[in-house]
Design an enzyme around this catalytic site. Structure first.
Site, PDB file in Angstrom:
ATOM      1  N   LYS A  49      77.214 -44.605 -11.368  1.00  0.00           N
ATOM      2  CA  LYS A  49      75.861 -44.766 -11.895  1.00  0.00           C
ATOM      3  C   LYS A  49      75.197 -43.395 -11.964  1.00  0.00           C
ATOM      4  O   LYS A  49      75.745 -42.382 -11.528  1.00  0.00           O
ATOM      5  CB  LYS A  49      75.023 -45.686 -10.995  1.00  0.00           C
ATOM      6  CG  LYS A  49      75.628 -47.045 -10.709  1.00  0.00           C
ATOM      7  CD  LYS A  49      75.657 -47.957 -11.911  1.00  0.00           C
ATOM      8  CE  LYS A  49      76.291 -49.297 -11.559  1.00  0.00           C
ATOM      9  NZ  LYS A  49      76.443 -50.180 -12.750  1.00  0.00           N
ATOM     10  N   SER A 106      83.596 -50.911 -16.884  1.00  0.00           N
ATOM     11  CA  SER A 106      82.533 -51.771 -17.417  1.00  0.00           C
ATOM     12  C   SER A 106      81.614 -50.982 -18.329  1.00  0.00           C
ATOM     13  O   SER A 106      81.706 -49.762 -18.434  1.00  0.00           O
ATOM     14  CB  SER A 106      81.716 -52.379 -16.262  1.00  0.00           C
ATOM     15  OG  SER A 106      80.875 -51.403 -15.685  1.00  0.00           O
ATOM     16  N   SER A 120      73.365 -53.593 -16.346  1.00  0.00           N
ATOM     17  CA  SER A 120      73.864 -52.833 -15.208  1.00  0.00           C
ATOM     18  C   SER A 120      73.411 -53.473 -13.906  1.00  0.00           C
ATOM     19  O   SER A 120      72.222 -53.749 -13.710  1.00  0.00           O
ATOM     20  CB  SER A 120      73.361 -51.383 -15.262  1.00  0.00           C
ATOM     21  OG  SER A 120      73.710 -50.678 -14.091  1.00  0.00           O
ATOM     22  N   SER A 151      78.300 -50.586 -18.015  1.00  0.00           N
ATOM     23  CA  SER A 151      76.995 -50.329 -17.414  1.00  0.00           C
ATOM     24  C   SER A 151      76.473 -48.925 -17.688  1.00  0.00           C
ATOM     25  O   SER A 151      75.280 -48.669 -17.541  1.00  0.00           O
ATOM     26  CB  SER A 151      77.058 -50.561 -15.907  1.00  0.00           C
ATOM     27  OG  SER A 151      77.838 -49.562 -15.270  1.00  0.00           O
TER      28      SER A 151
END
Length: 262
Positions: free
Chosen positions: A124, A67, A227, A69
């Site tokens: 993250k 993704s 995100s 994010s």
């Protein structure tokens, strides 16, 4: 799909065949007789699977970014390597730490099992450590009452969608990295989940303030307005940590992306 479990089961199965052949069946075969099929297609794969399993469990593990994010640090389609030992040695499959080495630091890009569904791996940036007071209010990040240094550095062109986002340089401890923050996106946090420790957080129309529980971490995506992270689903427990991402080893669309990142 739990690839680690599948690899472990293959290791056990081929290992059993290898030991059976090595210490029993081989002695019963006539000299020069060909290996039976279960040796050719089972036991012979044991050393290869053992090496792959050991490297993937204790040294490095490959991941693909699914993704956006973490744009602009990581793009969709980046293949990355994750250091499996920097945060401690863990038993494979059950992810139980047996040797403590280092703790995550602010600014680390960390892979972990998604707290709401541990079958999924997320990536993250670590922002808040155990005991920290993290505030993300009006799109400004503060830790323990101190605003995190940030400076606008121009615009970022999204190569897949051909539009620009304001780009900033942010400093977390010794780590300087890029983030994207959309000026026209709302400041409030939508669709907040009822996660463990939610009582440690206060949500307003301007954002969120949280005190990170012991043994947990607060993480954010670098693409702040695209995100789903600790603002939405809460804290990352220490036992969910997989490792520290540190290197892009391939990208089919852009070979220039190969290398380290912050």
């Amino acid at each position: 799909m739990n690839f680690a479990l599948i690899l472990f089961l293959l290791l056990v199965a081929t290992g059993a065949l290898w030991f059976l052949d090595r210490f029993h069946a081989r002695k019963l075969r006539a000299a020069g007789a060909p290996n039976p099929w279960w040796v050719e297609y089972g036991a012979s794969f044991f050393p290869v699977i053992l090496i792959v399993f050991s490297l993937r469990s204790f040294v490095v593990e490959p991941f693909k970014i699914p993704s956006g994010s973490m744009i602009p640090t990581l793009l969709v389609g980046d293949f990355i390597l994750v250091n499996k030992w920097t945060y401690g040695i863990r038993l494979p499959v059950i992810n139980q730490k047996v040797i403590d080495i280092n703790a995550p630091e602010r600014g680390d890009v960390m892979v972990f099992r998604y707290p709401a569904d541990p079958s999924l791996d997320y990536i993250k940036r670590v922002v808040g450590l155990p005991g920290d007071r993290v505030e993300y209010v009006n799109k400004r990040l503060s830790i323990n009452g101190q605003p995190v240094p940030i400076e606008e550095v121009g615009a970022y062109l999204h190569p897949d969608r051909l539009y620009y986002s304001p780009q900033f340089t942010e400093r977390l401890g010794a780590v300087e990295h890029s983030v994207l923050i959309e000026r026209d996106a709302p400041a409030f946090i939508p669709q907040v989940m009822n996660f463990p420790g939610r009582e440690n957080c206060t949500y307003t129309s301007a954002g969120v303030s949280c005190t990170v529980p012991q043994g947990h971490y607060f993480v954010l995506g670098d693409n702040r307005d695209a995100s789903s992270d600790s603002r939405v689903w809460g804290f990352v427990p220490e036992q969910n940590i997989v490792g520290k991402a540190f290197f892009i080893w391939f990208n089919f669309n852009d070979m220039k992306r190969i290398g380290g990142f912050h």
